[in-house]
Design a protein around this motif. Structure first.
Motif: not given
Length: 94
Positions: A3-14, A16-29
């Motif tokens: 499972i990998d987590l990465s920013a799903a938007g700007p890498s810097t925030l003001a 009160g800003g919103q941080l978005r994080v996207r999760g992805s997955i590999s090697e599942i069956s």
């Protein structure tokens, strides 16, 4: 399973800003049920919402918070499973 987590938007925030994080997955069956725990500092960030994506889009997914730990849990529809790789959720924090 990876499972990998990465920013799903700007890498810097003001402040009160919103941080978005996207999760992805590999090697599942044949994944039928899951529980993923993500720890964060709840004195700095507040979880506001989660959305299922990609290979989890047809599954039931729950987002629950307690004591600085976000739990993403769910299950594939009855009689099915999830296999492959790709995006699985997006999380929003303020």
């Amino acid at each position: 399973m990876i499972i990998d987590l990465s920013a799903a938007g700007p890498s810097t925030l003001a402040a009160g800003g919103q941080l978005r994080v996207r999760g992805s997955i590999s090697e599942i069956s044949a994944l039928g049920q899951w529980e993923i725990r993500i720890a964060y500092d709840d004195s700095i960030l507040q979880f506001t919402q989660g959305a299922r994506l990609g290979i989890f889009s047809g599954s039931t997914v729950f987002f629950s918070v307690g004591g600085g730990v976000l739990t993403v849990s769910g299950a594939a529809p009855a009689g099915t499973s999830v296999s492959g790789e790709g995006d699985i959720f997006e999380l929003a924090f303020t």
